[in-house]
Structures are given as C-alpha cells and as structure tokens.
Design a protein around this motif. Structure first.
Motif, PDB file in Angstrom:
ATOM      1  N   VAL A  21       2.290   9.905   3.184  1.00  0.00           N
ATOM      2  CA  VAL A  21       2.263   8.579   3.795  1.00  0.00           C
ATOM      3  C   VAL A  21       3.632   8.239   4.369  1.00  0.00           C
ATOM      4  N   GLU A  22       3.627   7.419   5.402  1.00  0.00           N
ATOM      5  CA  GLU A  22       4.866   6.973   6.041  1.00  0.00           C
ATOM      6  C   GLU A  22       4.690   5.529   6.494  1.00  0.00           C
TER       7      GLU A  22
ATOM      8  N   ALA B  65       0.828  -1.203   0.000  1.00  0.00           N
ATOM      9  CA  ALA B  65       0.000   0.000   0.000  1.00  0.00           C
ATOM     10  C   ALA B  65       0.866   1.259   0.000  1.00  0.00           C
ATOM     11  N   PHE B  66       1.971   1.227   0.722  1.00  0.00           N
ATOM     12  CA  PHE B  66       2.896   2.364   0.759  1.00  0.00           C
ATOM     13  C   PHE B  66       3.500   2.604  -0.623  1.00  0.00           C
TER      14      PHE B  66
ATOM     15  N   LEU C  59       0.944   1.896   8.686  1.00  0.00           N
ATOM     16  CA  LEU C  59       1.039   2.846   7.586  1.00  0.00           C
ATOM     17  C   LEU C  59       0.291   4.108   7.989  1.00  0.00           C
ATOM     18  N   TYR C  60       1.038   5.201   8.122  1.00  0.00           N
ATOM     19  CA  TYR C  60       0.476   6.490   8.527  1.00  0.00           C
ATOM     20  C   TYR C  60       0.099   7.270   7.281  1.00  0.00           C
TER      21      TYR C  60
ATOM     22  N   GLN D 298       3.630   5.673  -5.846  1.00  0.00           N
ATOM     23  CA  GLN D 298       3.478   5.676  -7.299  1.00  0.00           C
ATOM     24  C   GLN D 298       2.419   6.676  -7.765  1.00  0.00           C
ATOM     25  N   HIS D 299       1.452   6.970  -6.895  1.00  0.00           N
ATOM     26  CA  HIS D 299       0.385   7.908  -7.246  1.00  0.00           C
ATOM     27  C   HIS D 299       0.646   9.314  -6.699  1.00  0.00           C
ATOM     28  N   GLY D 300       1.884   9.598  -6.313  1.00  0.00           N
ATOM     29  CA  GLY D 300       2.237  10.947  -5.924  1.00  0.00           C
ATOM     30  C   GLY D 300       1.893  11.328  -4.504  1.00  0.00           C
TER      31      GLY D 300
END
Length: 429
Positions: A158-159, A145-146, A179-180, A151-153
């Motif tokens: 996100v972290e 997911a990260f 995942l933050y 890939q989508h900018g």
C-alpha cells in the motif's frame, strides 16, 4: 424459452456462452444450490471439491445477474465493517473482532486468485487499485486505512498518495489524494463466473439453466421443485441474493434492490494509457461513489450512482456522461458503446446475511455492492458449514440483522428515503 443475456460489454466479450440444460425429471444429490451467481457458484464449487454431489439451479443463465454485470473490482472494502466490529467485539473481544474483519476483507482475494490459477480461468485479471479522496476531508479516512494496512503487515503493498503525486496514476484534476493498493484486483466478472461453472462441471457438478425454482419443500430430505422437474437433496442452499422471491415469509424486509448503472466507452487507443498510466481500478470515498477502470481492450468502464427506489434504471449513458467528463475532461463527447444496469442486494446494516430457514435449508445474501470478493468468502464459509464445520458460520450468528416492517415494498421506500438523507449529509459536509 431460453433467456437472453443483458447486452453489456461483458456479454459482448465473454469467452463462450453457456448451454447447460433445463432441469427435467427428478434428480437426487447431496446438496442443491439455488442461484448461478458468485455465491452459488463459489459454494457449489467448494462443495464439489470436498466430494459432495452437487446440483446448481439457475433461473436464467450462469452469471445473468449482478455477478456477471458488476464493475469487476475485487477490493478490500467491506460494507458494514463498523457494525460488524461493534457487534462482534461485544461477543468475542476486540482482537478477535479485528481478526475476523481482516479475514472478511482479504480471504476472497486468495480464493479467487487460486481458483483462476487452478482451473485456468481467463478473465483479464489485473492488480492495482486507487481509493481516491473526492474532498480534502477524505484524506483522514485514507490515512487511517493506510495505518491499518501497515499494522496488518501490508506495508509493502500500500502507498498513501498525496495530491501532488496523483499524476503517476491518473490524468485528472478531480481528486485530493488517494490510497494505492497492489493486493486489490480487477477482472472480467462474467468470464470468472463462466470459468467457475466449467470448473464445477469438470468435478461432476450438475448445472441447470432456465430452471426457476417454484418452491422449496422442507423436510428430512428437502425437495426443490421447478416447472419441469425436481431435485431431492440432503441440504439446500438458497443463493439467489436480491433476484429471487423464494421464502419471502421468512426473508421479507431484509434485503432490497438498488439499481446501479455502468457504461463502457469506445476503445480509447493510446489515450487509455495516458489517462490511467498504471492501469489501476478506481473508486472514490463518497457514500454514493463513482468507480471505473480500463478494460483489456482499452475502453473506460465507468459506473456510478444507484437507484434505491427498486425501479429499473433510466438512460444510464446520459446520467454518467457528466461524471465521466468531470473526471476526464479529455473524454468530452466520447462515444459510449455499451450501457446496462444491475441490481445490488442492499442490507440495512450492510452485514452479509448467512442463516438457516430450517435445519437443512440455508441461505446467504446481501453484500451491498461489495460482493465479488465477499461472495467467494461466503461460499467457503457455507460449504464448510454444510459439511459440518460450523465455526465461521457461527460467527455470523452473532450479528443482529435489521428487518424493515410491513414487507418489501414499504421497506424499499424507507431505504430510498434513508439513502437520500445520507447523500444530503454528505453534500453538506
């Protein structure tokens, strides 16, 4: 008789209750929307903004059902994304399918944020969400997911959080990473519903509460009838999700109720910031997950489990207290001030159901527990379609929906059996 709201933290802290009239007599409008939750309100408001004369009918009170009782998390999660991707890729190609998935994940956030700002809706809006790994194996899912977000900018929003860094976010020993996401939001959903209703009324929309629809009479100009009145309209949108029983001959076996439970503790004072320093909303990676956040007045609002039998839930506080104390041992014995349940509309393949029952009678339903953002996207899609722009609506027509045989009752039993199977698989892995 005026229906009463379920006693919940949200109803106890709503900013003014509603007092819209019951439908009486005959009314003529461009569009009548049936259902006063997020799908109905979002669709009606979009239509009113496009100049349509709209009437909205609610059987109980605005925000009475799931829209006013949910966990209040506005995340980029999308139930059924795998099925959507597979079915759509065969029709329009991998890239177009990927673009549409991303649209479904995030367009709702923009709509909600812009609407709150435009109409001055006070609903305790906050940003920040942590998706947590309940098992070490869940970190692979979060890493994927990260990478997808990057890939989508979304790299700056996100972290990926390893187990050693979790203390920055939560004071709990439970998780193996997370995942933050700073684009995700959380809010007071009932106050958002009430604010959207006020916005609709300000644009000339007619709102009727305590007005359950008895039947929809199809035809060139459909008629929607209640016990005390009727509305004729050029178009009808059925947006009652799992709470209505209209048009069951055509819609049976497609959507089923699952009762989710939520509790809210007493105010925690300084302990709230200790447990959740960055005030993030949280849910974990399990199939049947726990989800929680802090309220504006420093309570822990905690939800979890789901009853797929279709029967009303139980002693919710007794069921969720062990989950709370496992997550935050510091809260052992904490007082629980509110407990309530709500029905989620579960779809077998988890793909939202948008369609037509006749040329001018539409329906939209089925978000499988991920409805706050998705319902607002659907509202925009339905409003565009009713106004003649069918492009996004037509994408949903590519999807094949699962209809369980022999009606709603047997279908509910099959759903409950299937959920038990998936929960067992999860425990074994």
């Amino acid at each position: 008789m005026t229906s009463q709201r379920v006693h919940s933290y949200y109803s106890a802290t709503m900013l003014g209750d509603t007092s819209y009239p019951q439908l009486k007599g005959d009314v003529r409008v461009d569009v009548v929307v049936i259902g006063g939750g997020f799908t109905g309100l979002a669709s009606a408001l979009e239509l009113a903004e496009r100049g349509k004369k709209v009437a909205l009918l609610e059987a109980q009170r605005i925000g009475w059902g799931q829209s006013g009782r949910n966990g209040g998390q506005v995340t980029g999660s999308l139930s059924g994304d795998g099925a959507i991707r597979r079915q759509l890729a065969r029709q329009v190609g991998e890239q177009a399918a990927d673009d549409f998935i991303w649209f479904l994940r995030w367009r709702g956030h923009d709509i909600i944020r812009q609407r709150i700002e435009r109409y001055g809706i006070a609903c305790d809006l906050k940003f920040g969400h942590l998706h947590t790994a309940y098992k070490p194996a869940h970190m692979a899912e979060l890493r994927r997911a990260f990478a997808e977000a990057q890939q989508h900018g979304m790299g700056g929003e996100v972290e990926l959080v390893e187990a050693t860094e979790l203390g920055r976010f939560l004071d709990t020993p439970l998780y193996f990473g997370g995942l933050y996401n700073q684009r995700c939001m959380h809010l007071h959903p009932l106050n958002l519903c009430l604010g959207e209703a006020r916005a609709l009324a300000s644009l000339g929309g007619l709102i009727f509460e305590n007005s359950p629809v008895l039947e929809i009479c199809h035809g060139a100009v459909p008629l929607v009838r209640t016990a005390t009145g009727s509305i004729r309209a050029d178009q009808v949108l059925l947006a009652g999700d799992v709470y209505h029983q209209l048009e069951r001959a055509k819609l049976s076996g497609m959507i089923f109720p699952a009762a989710g439970g939520i509790v809210t503790t007493e105010p925690l004072g300084a302990l709230a910031r200790q447990l959740n320093p960055l005030d993030v909303a949280v849910y974990d990676c399990r199939f049947v997950l726990d989800y929680y956040r802090m309220t504006a007045d420093g309570r822990l609002l905690f939800g979890g489990g789901a009853n797929y039998s279709g029967k009303a839930s139980r002693d919710i506080a007794a069921e969720l207290r062990p989950c709370i104390e496992r997550t935050f041992p510091q809260l052992k014995g904490v007082k629980i001030d509110y407990q309530w349940s709500c029905n989620m509309g579960i779809v077998i393949n988890r793909i939202p159901q948008l369609g037509k029952l006749s040329p001018n009678v539409w329906y939209a339903q089925g978000y499988s527990g991920h409805g706050v953002a998705t319902s607002h996207i659907v509202g925009e899609v339905m409003a565009k379609a009713i106004c003649g722009s069918m492009e996004q609506f037509d994408v949903f027509q590519h999807f094949r929906h699962v209809r369980l045989p022999l009606g709603d009752k047997l279908g509910q039993s099959l759903l409950a059996l299937g959920m038990c199977y998936y929960q067992l698989l999860e425990k074994l892995h």
